[in-house]
Structures are given as C-alpha cells and as structure tokens.
Motif scaffolding. Sequence first.
Motif, PDB file in Angstrom:
ATOM      1  N   ALA A 124       0.842  -1.204   0.000  1.00  0.00           N
ATOM      2  CA  ALA A 124       0.000   0.000   0.000  1.00  0.00           C
ATOM      3  C   ALA A 124       0.877   1.255   0.000  1.00  0.00           C
ATOM      4  CB  ALA A 124      -0.923  -0.008   1.211  1.00  0.00           C
ATOM      5  N   HIS A 125       1.945   1.215   0.779  1.00  0.00           N
ATOM      6  CA  HIS A 125       2.872   2.355   0.831  1.00  0.00           C
ATOM      7  C   HIS A 125       3.485   2.633  -0.534  1.00  0.00           C
ATOM      8  CE1 HIS A 125       6.254   4.890   1.635  1.00  0.00           C
ATOM      9  NE2 HIS A 125       7.111   3.906   1.502  1.00  0.00           N
ATOM     10  N   THR A 152       0.869   4.143  -2.852  1.00  0.00           N
ATOM     11  CA  THR A 152       0.523   5.530  -2.505  1.00  0.00           C
ATOM     12  C   THR A 152       1.721   6.471  -2.524  1.00  0.00           C
ATOM     13  OG1 THR A 152       0.725   5.006  -0.147  1.00  0.00           O
ATOM     14  CG2 THR A 152      -1.480   4.868  -1.114  1.00  0.00           C
ATOM     15  N   SER A 153       2.892   5.967  -2.841  1.00  0.00           N
ATOM     16  CA  SER A 153       4.025   6.873  -3.016  1.00  0.00           C
ATOM     17  C   SER A 153       3.891   7.664  -4.318  1.00  0.00           C
ATOM     18  CB  SER A 153       5.343   6.097  -2.997  1.00  0.00           C
ATOM     19  OG  SER A 153       5.465   5.332  -4.183  1.00  0.00           O
ATOM     20  N   ILE A 154       2.990   7.218  -5.181  1.00  0.00           N
ATOM     21  CA  ILE A 154       2.766   7.895  -6.467  1.00  0.00           C
ATOM     22  C   ILE A 154       1.728   9.009  -6.280  1.00  0.00           C
ATOM     23  CG2 ILE A 154       1.955   7.580  -8.853  1.00  0.00           C
ATOM     24  CD1 ILE A 154       4.565   6.096  -8.260  1.00  0.00           C
ATOM     25  N   ALA A 155       2.090  10.228  -6.688  1.00  0.00           N
ATOM     26  CA  ALA A 155       1.142  11.344  -6.613  1.00  0.00           C
ATOM     27  C   ALA A 155      -0.083  11.020  -7.464  1.00  0.00           C
ATOM     28  CB  ALA A 155       1.810  12.630  -7.097  1.00  0.00           C
ATOM     29  N   GLY A 156      -1.256  11.264  -6.930  1.00  0.00           N
ATOM     30  CA  GLY A 156      -2.479  11.001  -7.682  1.00  0.00           C
ATOM     31  C   GLY A 156      -2.994   9.583  -7.525  1.00  0.00           C
ATOM     32  N   SER A 157      -2.356   8.789  -6.651  1.00  0.00           N
ATOM     33  CA  SER A 157      -2.783   7.392  -6.496  1.00  0.00           C
ATOM     34  C   SER A 157      -4.174   7.283  -5.867  1.00  0.00           C
ATOM     35  CB  SER A 157      -1.766   6.604  -5.660  1.00  0.00           C
ATOM     36  OG  SER A 157      -1.434   7.317  -4.486  1.00  0.00           O
ATOM     37  N   PHE A 209      -6.343   3.926  -5.814  1.00  0.00           N
ATOM     38  CA  PHE A 209      -6.141   3.155  -4.589  1.00  0.00           C
ATOM     39  C   PHE A 209      -7.166   3.582  -3.536  1.00  0.00           C
ATOM     40  CE2 PHE A 209      -4.191   2.567  -0.362  1.00  0.00           C
ATOM     41  CZ  PHE A 209      -3.973   1.201  -0.404  1.00  0.00           C
ATOM     42  N   GLY A 241      -0.719   6.047   3.803  1.00  0.00           N
ATOM     43  CA  GLY A 241      -0.982   4.895   2.940  1.00  0.00           C
ATOM     44  C   GLY A 241      -0.330   3.583   3.364  1.00  0.00           C
ATOM     45  N   TYR A 274       2.479   3.455   5.353  1.00  0.00           N
ATOM     46  CA  TYR A 274       3.902   3.654   5.651  1.00  0.00           C
ATOM     47  C   TYR A 274       4.223   3.422   7.127  1.00  0.00           C
ATOM     48  CZ  TYR A 274       8.450   5.888   6.041  1.00  0.00           C
ATOM     49  OH  TYR A 274       9.775   6.145   6.306  1.00  0.00           O
ATOM     50  N   TYR A 291      -7.657   5.196   2.385  1.00  0.00           N
ATOM     51  CA  TYR A 291      -7.234   6.260   1.479  1.00  0.00           C
ATOM     52  C   TYR A 291      -8.458   7.007   0.950  1.00  0.00           C
ATOM     53  CZ  TYR A 291      -2.974   7.970  -0.732  1.00  0.00           C
ATOM     54  OH  TYR A 291      -1.888   8.713  -1.081  1.00  0.00           O
ATOM     55  N   PRO A 333       1.680  16.319  -4.298  1.00  0.00           N
ATOM     56  CA  PRO A 333       1.755  17.755  -4.581  1.00  0.00           C
ATOM     57  C   PRO A 333       0.379  18.409  -4.738  1.00  0.00           C
ATOM     58  CG  PRO A 333       2.319  16.494  -6.540  1.00  0.00           C
ATOM     59  CD  PRO A 333       2.115  15.505  -5.442  1.00  0.00           C
ATOM     60  N   ARG A 352       6.062  15.263  -1.439  1.00  0.00           N
ATOM     61  CA  ARG A 352       5.223  14.116  -1.055  1.00  0.00           C
ATOM     62  C   ARG A 352       5.990  13.072  -0.228  1.00  0.00           C
ATOM     63  NH1 ARG A 352       0.532  12.091  -2.874  1.00  0.00           N
ATOM     64  NH2 ARG A 352       0.189   9.856  -2.669  1.00  0.00           N
TER      65      ARG A 352
END
Lengths: 415, 415
Positions: free
Chosen positions: A287-288, A291-296, A300, B283, B285, B307, B359, B392
């Motif tokens: 999950a981490h 969600t590290s991707i902007a816009g996820s 998700f 998310g 982490y 999320y 962002p 982010r």
Amino acid sequence: MQAEIITIGDEILIGQIVDTNSAWMGTLLNENGIKVYQITSVSDNRQHILNALKEASERADIILITGGLGPTRDDITKHTLCEYFNAKLRLDKDILVDVTNIFKKFGREVTEINRKQAEVPENCIPLHNYNGTAPGMWFEEKGKIYVSMPGVPFEMKALMAEEVIPRLKKKFTLPFIMHKNVLTQGIGESALAEKISSWEDSLAIENITLAYLPSPSLVRLRLSTRGTDANKMQDSINRKVAELKKIAGDYIYGYDNDTMESVVGALLLKRKETISTAESCTGGYIAHRITSIAGSSDYFKGAIISYANEIKTKELGVSEEILKEHGAVSQPVVEQMAKTARERLNTDYSIAVSGIAGPGGGTPEKPVGTVWIAIATPQRVFSKRWIFAGNRERNILVTGLTALNMLRKELLSNS
Amino acid sequence: MQAEIITIGDEILIGQIVDTNSAWMGTLLNENGIKVYQITSVSDNRQHILNALKEASERADIILITGGLGPTRDDITKHTLCEYFNAKLRLDKDILVDVTNIFKKFGREVTEINRKQAEVPENCIPLHNYNGTAPGMWFEEKGKIYVSMPGVPFEMKALMAEEVIPRLKKKFTLPFIMHKNVLTQGIGESALAEKISSWEDSLAIENITLAYLPSPSLVRLRLSTRGTDANKMQDSINRKVAELKKIAGDYIYGYDNDTMESVVGALLLKRKETISTAESCTGGYIAHRITSIAGSSDYFKGAIISYANEIKTKELGVSEEILKEHGAVSQPVVEQMAKTARERLNTDYSIAVSGIAGPGGGTPEKPVGTVWIAIATPQRVFSKRWIFAGNRERNILVTGLTALNMLRKELLSNS
C-alpha cells in the motif's frame, strides 16, 4: 571530450555526507555528450588538492571541482587554486554586488569575512551564484578548462545548468549521447544474460553498449550509444529494444524512470479501475509503494493489514478452521484475504500476501522467504507460492515488487 | 593507518547510481580508527582500474575496492586484479559451495557462468559472501592490503562488518575510537545548535568532537573521541550525554542504532501492549515501518488503510456528516479513525493520520503538508495538527516519524 570531477571536503571522506553532487553532474554531462572519466574525492588539504588537479588535468579536458569555498578557515580551495595557477586574488566588484544582495535578502550587513567571498583568482572568469556567497570560477589554461563551484547542491546545480553547460557547449562541438533503460523483474542477472546472449552480441554492430544494473529482484538493462546522427541513433535503439521485447518481454515491466508502482498505477488510471490490498507479511509496504505515487487516490482506495491471525479472521473472513488446517501462509488463506478485501473495500482488484519475512517463523516445510501472493479480479482469484531468499527487509521488498508485477501482468492479459 | 576506496563502475560515472557505499565505508573505517585519504570512482576499464590501484597503493596502506564482480561481460574487476597481481584464477571449492547454496535457495541449478563466480585469483584469501554469488577477495602484497568486494550495498556491508574490519583489527593495532550517537526528532539543526551551544563548547576540554547529522525531521548528534584509555573515554562520553539529556531530553528518542520504530516496539514489548494504525495520507507507511522490525508480530496486530473517504466511513466509523463539515483532514475525523481502529483491531493503542501529502490537494486553509495525527490509548484519544514543508515523499516520511514519536512520548508519560 572527457571530464573529471573532484569533490573536496573531509566530510565526504569520513562518510558524514553522501556525495550526491557527482552523480547529478555525471548525468548532466553525459546527456550533453561529455564523458566523465573519473570522480575523485579529496580532503581539505592543500597538497592533496594540488595533486588531484595535476593528475586530473593529465587525463581530462575539463576538470569540475566542488566544495571548499565557504568563508571559514577549513575552506582552502580558492587559495589552493591561486597556488596551482600561480595567480593572485583580486576583488571582483560585480561579485561583491551579488554577495551584498544575498545578505540584504536576509536583512544582514556584509561582514569583512564575507567581503572576501568576492575575491577571486585574477586569471578566472567569475560565474554568478545567485543562491549563495561563493561565486563559481572558470579557468582556462594550456587547453584545459577548470571550473570551481560550491559544494552546496542547489548552488552547484544552478551554476552547472545556467553557466557551465552553456559555456562548454559554446566552446566545444559535442556528440549526441543516448541511453535507454529497459526494466526487468523476476529474473536474475546471469539467467537474463544467458537468455539474451546472442542479442547482446548483436549490439556492437549498432555501436550500442549494454550494462546490467541489478537490485533486489530487478535488473535494469542500460543501452547506450553515441554519435552525431540523433535520428539514426534513436532508430538503432528502438530496433534493438523491439528485438529484446521479443526475447525477454515477459520480464520487462517498464522503461527509463518507470517504477513498478508507477506502471501499475498508470494502467489502473487508464482503465479507470481501482485497487486495494490485504497484507500480512508486508505489513503495509505494498500500500505504501502504491501511494508513493502522486495522484494514487484516483485508483487506490485502501487496505486491511492483517498481521495477527485474529485480524485475518475478524476482518478478512478467513475461518479459524482454515487457519488451523493450512496455516496462515497458505493458498486458501491468501485467496480468501484477496477475495474479502476486494469485496469489502469495493475495488476492482485486490492484492493479498501472506508469508514468512524472517528471521524467525520458518519451518522445514515453510522456510523463511515462503510467500503466498493472491490477486482477486472481477473474474477470478488466483495465487502463487514464491520462495524468496533474502533477509527480512529484502523479502518484504521483493514480495511487494512481485505482487505488483503479478497484478500488472493480469491487467495486461485482460486488456 | 590510511585507506583508500576505489569504486568501479560506469554507472557511477554516468550518474545512474549515487555512490552511497563509500560514505558507509568511510564511516565504518573512521569508527575503527582508519582514515580514508581518497575516494576514487573509475570506469569498467582495465587500464583505468590498473592505474587507480597503482596510484592508491602509493598513498595508502589499505585499498578497498567495490564493484565490477558480477557474472556478466562488463564486470572485469576480477580479471584485472589477476593482471595487477600477475596471478591466475583458481576454482575455490568452498566458494563453489556458497554459490551452489545461493542457487539451491532459489531452487535453481548452477550454470556454467555462475560456476565462474567461484574462481578467484590464486594469491587471494576468498571471503564468504552469504548474500550473493561474488566472494570478497583479500590480497596482501608488498605490505599493502587490497580487498575487493561486490558493489551491491547489502553484500558489501556484510563483508565489511563480518570479514574486513575483524581482519584489519587483527592485522593492525588501531587506536580506540569511541562514538556515541544521540538521536533527536522534531527540532531543526540550527535551533538545536543554539539550544546546546554552551554544552557544545564544553566538549573540547573532554577531547570530544561533535557532528550534526540531519535527515528529514531528525538530527543525529555524534560525539566522538579517540585515545588510549577506553574507561576514561567512556566516562567522559557518559557524563556529557547525561548533561545533554537535561538540556534537550525532550527531543531525544534513542541512541546509536535505535530507530523510531525499534524504540516504540521495545516499549510495547516490555509493556506487553499492542498497537494498530489507521492511515490515510501515509498509505500504510507507518504500519510498514513498525513491521520492518523483526518480532513486531508480538505487538502489531494490523491496520486499516483508508485512502478513500468511503473506507473511512465504512470501515472506521467516520460519518459522512463529519467528513462534509470538517473535511477528511481534520481533528474529529482523525480522532474517530484512531478510536475505531483501536476497538476494531482490539489493540491497546492506535495511531491515526490524515493529511495532504501533496503535490496536489492543498488549499489556502489546509496547505500541502497539513497533517492531523491522533493517538488512541486505553484512557483517551488525543490529536495534534502539524504542518510539514516537504515534497510528497518527505511529508509521508516525517508524518510517520512524528506519529511514532507522539506514541513513544505517550507511552513514557504513562509508565
């Protein structure tokens, strides 16, 4: 055209800071057709710096120097450059204006020690540094170019991009350099090398070189070429990548700056589909990564992390009987986890994992590194057992990459 | 005693990877009383490697080499070492067992190309590498020591810690060097420096030096001393650390190799208490960090990653009215998340976070970096709003550290 980088500073040698400047400079120089021959890190020591300058000038045409330009006593680069070029310091009025402006910004007066920052060796062209008090310095001597810059990354980066590269381009006719990275998962470096051996042999004719860059469960293949005809170079690279896809396409998940999670995310976004996870041994790592991707948040929705068996039963519908009969690390458990998470979190897909990350918990039948991964889709639930052979950190990492790749392949097979 | 580090690999020179190995090795060598004189990064080129070896041996007693030991064609370090020492390759049976075991683990056969990994120059002592197929190699010639290691960080690190440093300690009488790391969270480097300024001044009399090692939201203070009387050194360090605790104890969360999650985990384990998380912007982490610790299954039961707002409502009891009135990043939402997660996952404590990692998603009232963190305990639920100022990745990281530290302080205040 060859360059060398010299980084000056005791803090690098005692490991207090990681030298990230050199990699950044190396990338930028390479993209501009300048090869970096060597990177040398030396101490804040006069003789050591003099030796490094002399040796670098015997090998390279361009010598880029960072560090040692602060106003304090341990910063001796400027005086050492004077000694190297047999030059005196002079006060540069334009640079003094820069320095004064920097201090104005912070509402401070320029002190005597800071005035000295505007003194430069008489044989250099000073380069404006709008982000700090130490100017860059450009020297030309005996056909070689030397540039001294501060070690503070954002000051160095601005000087490189705005001053150094444009001046080098004016000075030299530089060749094109082109790189293409092909990203693979799930095959070891040597197995991959054997698989693509004859393809690799065929690269030489196209003037392409290949590098294998492995990291846990991933191998990055870097194709590089240089020349003067950019179109022709691009054609060669494209043709060779197309050939590679035919041979090893099963393992290729992306190119260049892609990551497994960015590729999976882009696929889900395009398909307007959603994902959730149900994680045991990875404890939220998948999950981490997603969600590290902007816009996820567009694809998700959430996850249920069921580290304790009690949570698997209570939140993920895994019956105590199944747990007792098969154990937590088993096909029926992980499939039930994926199925329930998909339904409860109301997503199109769900990834579930259950395994033994280690170091404890292994048995002869289920050694450390044993992981079951399941994917629930709108059509079906399927799963696979893996045995990874790393330490805890690596097993978690590789489980995450493998699970995301299983989903990626499922998405592609259903498009 | 002086060492040099030579890192081999085109990928370093073209900036494709940042050389983190050298800083790690520099730190370890320094802690053991060995000074690193120079770090040199060279290409995968025979003559270049030969030159670098020769030059380093003229300056240093110990030459540590990383990289270029893979089984593929671009890895030429081993053959070049043979040329440098005028030695032949021989097959080492013990190393072949290591290589075979690594492949067995993966359920694969050793191929011809991998068998070659067990060939070493006849004049070296091979060093066991249990994490990969390339052994370390220890050479002694003309009073100089050369050690070649793989460039893969975790393979190199194990070899350095388990083989190279112990052998160097046997070989040389090294001075005592003592370090103590004091780990702080939640105060910036310059604010901390001001706070402890007069304490810092008092270190010189004790022959202790201080380094500030900042990373996002953390500052590590490293006290170092060298000498011949270990007891006296230890006393000085202990006294100074005790003084520091009085001045900045609020910010200190651990020492040396502690991590925030190891400290929190140890506290929970000791108290026989359990934890869960309910995460939005992070998310998963925080759960990932908690479960990165071996044995965390003794205190971590699970997490609900919400999320999407829909999951906050459905799984964490956050009403649609509250979401509408206060927004997802708000005190009532995050407190409800913590409360529900604690109850549902049946744990003593729960951490909940909701924020804007960026962002996108920021507003003038709630800019990117705004994060609410709540802790639910057996006695109460409390929360705090933070505004972090990073990108982010950094916002996720700092949120995780801050949340774990809030729990740590709560545990300590209740002991």
